[in-house]
Design a protein around this motif. Structure first.
Motif, PDB file in Angstrom:
ATOM      1  N   ALA A 108      25.596  51.160  53.194  1.00 23.35           N
ATOM      2  CA  ALA A 108      25.258  52.571  52.463  1.00 23.35           C
ATOM      3  C   ALA A 108      23.682  52.450  52.272  1.00 23.35           C
ATOM      4  N   ALA A 109      23.205  51.137  52.037  1.00 20.65           N
ATOM      5  CA  ALA A 109      21.802  51.336  51.508  1.00 20.65           C
ATOM      6  C   ALA A 109      20.837  51.698  52.517  1.00 20.65           C
ATOM      7  N   SER A 110      20.489  50.754  53.499  1.00 21.91           N
ATOM      8  CA  SER A 110      19.344  50.828  54.337  1.00 21.91           C
ATOM      9  C   SER A 110      18.927  52.439  54.572  1.00 21.91           C
ATOM     10  N   THR A 111      18.091  53.099  54.220  1.00 24.98           N
ATOM     11  CA  THR A 111      17.954  54.357  54.480  1.00 24.98           C
ATOM     12  C   THR A 111      17.350  54.703  55.746  1.00 24.98           C
ATOM     13  N   ASP A 112      16.736  53.713  56.710  1.00 19.57           N
ATOM     14  CA  ASP A 112      16.270  54.041  57.808  1.00 19.57           C
ATOM     15  C   ASP A 112      16.854  53.458  59.011  1.00 19.57           C
ATOM     16  N   ALA A 113      18.226  53.113  58.609  1.00 14.22           N
ATOM     17  CA  ALA A 113      18.993  52.889  59.992  1.00 14.22           C
ATOM     18  C   ALA A 113      19.515  54.034  60.642  1.00 14.22           C
ATOM     19  N   ILE A 114      19.431  53.845  61.808  1.00 13.75           N
ATOM     20  CA  ILE A 114      19.934  54.955  62.717  1.00 13.75           C
ATOM     21  C   ILE A 114      21.559  54.730  63.080  1.00 13.75           C
ATOM     22  N   ARG A 115      22.326  55.955  62.709  1.00 10.42           N
ATOM     23  CA  ARG A 115      23.783  55.865  62.767  1.00 10.42           C
ATOM     24  C   ARG A 115      24.010  56.535  64.090  1.00 10.42           C
ATOM     25  N   VAL A 116      25.218  56.251  64.625  1.00  9.64           N
ATOM     26  CA  VAL A 116      25.595  56.606  65.780  1.00  9.64           C
ATOM     27  C   VAL A 116      26.962  57.393  65.782  1.00  9.64           C
ATOM     28  N   ALA A 117      26.947  58.678  66.094  1.00 13.65           N
ATOM     29  CA  ALA A 117      28.280  59.432  65.673  1.00 13.65           C
ATOM     30  C   ALA A 117      28.796  59.930  67.130  1.00 13.65           C
ATOM     31  N   VAL A 118      30.005  60.312  67.434  1.00 12.17           N
ATOM     32  CA  VAL A 118      30.543  60.733  68.402  1.00 12.17           C
ATOM     33  C   VAL A 118      31.354  62.081  68.263  1.00 12.17           C
ATOM     34  N   SER A 119      31.187  63.248  68.878  1.00  6.36           N
ATOM     35  CA  SER A 119      31.931  64.266  68.692  1.00  6.36           C
ATOM     36  C   SER A 119      32.223  64.965  70.088  1.00  6.36           C
ATOM     37  N   THR A 120      33.092  65.957  69.878  1.00  4.72           N
ATOM     38  CA  THR A 120      33.737  66.620  70.956  1.00  4.72           C
ATOM     39  C   THR A 120      33.812  68.024  70.983  1.00  4.72           C
ATOM     40  N   VAL A 121      33.528  68.728  71.943  1.00 10.03           N
ATOM     41  CA  VAL A 121      33.779  70.236  72.134  1.00 10.03           C
ATOM     42  C   VAL A 121      35.141  70.338  72.982  1.00 10.03           C
ATOM     43  N   ILE A 122      35.908  70.784  72.408  1.00  8.23           N
ATOM     44  CA  ILE A 122      37.304  70.978  73.403  1.00  8.23           C
ATOM     45  C   ILE A 122      37.821  72.288  73.478  1.00  8.23           C
ATOM     46  N   PHE A 123      38.315  72.538  74.894  1.00 10.17           N
ATOM     47  CA  PHE A 123      38.212  73.930  75.216  1.00 10.17           C
ATOM     48  C   PHE A 123      39.700  73.948  75.529  1.00 10.17           C
ATOM     49  N   THR A 124      40.494  75.238  75.217  1.00  9.06           N
ATOM     50  CA  THR A 124      41.869  75.625  76.034  1.00  9.06           C
ATOM     51  C   THR A 124      41.684  76.979  76.324  1.00  9.06           C
ATOM     52  N   VAL A 125      42.646  77.269  76.814  1.00  4.56           N
ATOM     53  CA  VAL A 125      42.787  78.639  77.430  1.00  4.56           C
ATOM     54  C   VAL A 125      44.216  79.337  76.546  1.00  4.56           C
ATOM     55  N   ARG A 126      44.172  80.362  75.764  1.00  2.32           N
ATOM     56  CA  ARG A 126      45.549  80.767  75.203  1.00  2.32           C
ATOM     57  C   ARG A 126      45.578  82.262  75.591  1.00  2.32           C
ATOM     58  N   ARG A 127      46.747  82.719  75.919  1.00  2.00           N
ATOM     59  CA  ARG A 127      47.043  84.062  76.307  1.00  2.00           C
ATOM     60  C   ARG A 127      47.057  84.896  74.875  1.00  2.00           C
ATOM     61  N   ASP A 128      45.953  85.939  75.002  1.00  4.66           N
ATOM     62  CA  ASP A 128      45.717  86.832  74.111  1.00  4.66           C
ATOM     63  C   ASP A 128      47.009  87.785  73.775  1.00  4.66           C
ATOM     64  N   PRO A 129      47.468  87.640  72.694  1.00  2.00           N
ATOM     65  CA  PRO A 129      48.615  88.600  72.324  1.00  2.00           C
ATOM     66  C   PRO A 129      48.514  89.942  72.560  1.00  2.00           C
ATOM     67  N   GLY A 130      47.190  90.268  72.201  1.00  4.30           N
ATOM     68  CA  GLY A 130      47.026  91.805  72.467  1.00  4.30           C
ATOM     69  C   GLY A 130      46.912  92.292  74.089  1.00  4.30           C
ATOM     70  N   ASP A 131      45.996  92.103  74.640  1.00  9.95           N
ATOM     71  CA  ASP A 131      45.848  92.573  76.009  1.00  9.95           C
ATOM     72  C   ASP A 131      46.436  91.678  77.193  1.00  9.95           C
ATOM     73  N   GLY A 132      47.074  90.467  76.471  1.00  5.43           N
ATOM     74  CA  GLY A 132      47.521  89.580  77.644  1.00  5.43           C
ATOM     75  C   GLY A 132      46.550  88.788  78.526  1.00  5.43           C
ATOM     76  N   SER A 133      45.403  88.626  78.319  1.00  2.00           N
ATOM     77  CA  SER A 133      44.471  88.141  79.133  1.00  2.00           C
ATOM     78  C   SER A 133      43.998  86.664  78.343  1.00  2.00           C
ATOM     79  N   GLY A 134      43.621  85.740  79.207  1.00  2.00           N
ATOM     80  CA  GLY A 134      43.280  84.494  78.534  1.00  2.00           C
ATOM     81  C   GLY A 134      42.213  84.688  77.985  1.00  2.00           C
TER      82      GLY A 134
END
Lengths: 261, 261
Positions: free
Chosen positions: A13-39
């Motif tokens: 908690a304390a040390s203000t100058d510590a550099i923390r390492v995080a990991v994030s992800t951009v995750i994609f998928t293709v879903r069929r649009d209920p409207g025009d039927g395109s992905g």
DNA sequence: ACAAAAGTGTTCGTCCTACACCCATGC
DNA sequence: GCATGGGTGTAGGACGAACACTTTTGT
């Protein structure tokens, strides 16, 4: 950043100058649009439950543990926050500007693909098990609105990389199930590139690439039946350079522990 | 296929050691071989002065400071260890395997280019100022020998990226001085790709790319004089995606202090 | 004059693009 | 039958590879 609803209590908690390492992800998928039927290219985001950027939507992620590698951390945090297990995972970029978060955080960002049929299957499994993740919603990848931190910039970069890579590798297959028609595959390409492709020329290109194995099954139901294809497993899913043999981005089911609260 | 060789929880180290963030750089230049006169891809390395891997050669680098961004840290550590300021700098990859170092280190690795005429100029400047860096030597980028940590793998990846990128961007210009002949440019391409190129076809390709501006000066001295060209500064040096506008990887001189992390 | 690099021209094959056309099924 | 998507054929243009050829210098 990107500590979604994950507990950062383990962090010193304390040390203000510590550099923390995080990991994030951009995750994609293709879903069929209920409207025009395109992905349409879709993306799950997690609502932040604490400051900074409380209530804004952010990429799924969490802190890097001392005993896990970067790829493993991406898989774990993705599963913990969204309950999803991707079919493809690759490092995107390390973001480390000083002012990108109130505290000093370097984020190793990954991007991932999810098969269309996996989305509902995995969600149904979590529903049945009673561990459905909360605070997760799906967004149009091309217009996700205003996100927390520098996540809009990150999403733009991931989209750029996806559009590039679809041109010279087979990553589009990471968005489809085992058996698919050429129209299915073309729909994925069109969703990613956001433009229509000539069905005749598209057929020849993918047929000549040697990545597809025609089966003797057909999909019927509308008009002339379309032949179903399968991937040639001998070919790499995507060109990852000399790193491809080190860790082929295969994901283990990695029991997702309920932790989104 | 679901099993990846990941350290199980039993291996999770006792102390919650802090994860440290380092920055390293693979920096390339092309030097004319005194022997056959062809260009060779060279790379400066730093001899380690402490454990682990003491006395082995390693990529120049250092720790990320709490108050600096990743790009700035790459420039700073490169200048501190080698005294060099590159003409091009781009992030390569984040390496974070648990066992890549005795202590837990995540390395954000950059790759950089250095103009041929800058190598001697910068070295001469340091000689004159009396702050010439020690423990620095130049290696053949294709065969650097056994390096510390996972740096052999990193160099291979950087080479792969360089060879790829030379095909669709102008990065080769980052290795040349302001004025150059088509033979100079071709020599750089041949050194990177490690194969001979047809002079006639090479000429047409780069002329049609719109990146070159012919001057009315010529280089004389051997056989027929060759026209000197200049870069079209309107064109980006390399395709960096949507991140190109955020920080164009231009390097500030950043006073180099001799050290060897 | 000769060698060698600079620079031009031409041919060929490959790949992408546009578009005309046939095939097979549901209705 | 007819509409619609599945699937084939084909002509034209862009571009790279290969290579013959001309030009201009140093020696």
């Amino acid at each position: 950043m990107t500590q979604t609803s994950l507990a950062p209590d383990t962090a010193r908690a304390a040390s203000t100058d510590a550099i923390r390492v995080a990991v994030s992800t951009v995750i994609f998928t293709v879903r069929r649009d209920p409207g025009d039927g395109s992905g349409r290219l879709m993306m799950p985001l997690v609502r932040r439950t604490r400051e900074p950027y409380e209530c804004l939507w952010a990429l799924p992620g969490g802190w890097l543990d001392a005993g896990e590698g970067l790829d493993a951390a991406a898989s774990r945090t993705l599963a913990e926050t969204t309950g999803l297990t991707p079919s493809y995972l690759e490092q995107l970029y390390a973001f480390g500007d000083v002012d990108r978060s109130p505290t000093r955080v370097v984020s190793i960002v990954y991007w991932a693909l999810l098969r269309a049929d996996d989305v509902d299957a995995q969600r149904a499994a979590h529903e049945a098990a009673g561990d459905a993740p909360e605070n997760v919603a799906w967004f149009d990848a091309n217009a996700p609105g205003t996100l927390a931190f520098d996540h809009n910039e990150i999403v733009s970069y991931a989209l750029w990389r996806l559009r590039n890579k679809v041109g010279y590798s087979r990553i589009a297959h990471g968005l489809l199930s085992d058996l698919f028609t050429l129209a299915d595959l073309r729909e994925v390409y069109e969703a990613i590139l956001d433009r229509r492709l000539d069905p005749a020329n598209f057929r020849r290109q993918v047929e000549n690439s040697g990545n597809l194995i025609p089966t003797d099954r057909f999909r019927t139901g509308s008009h002339r039946p379309a032949r179903l294809y399968r991937y040639n497993q001998d070919v790499e899913l995507a060109d990852r350079g000399p790193l491809s043999d080190s860790e082929p981005a295969d994901i283990q089911p990695s029991s997702p522990e309920t932790s989104t609260s």
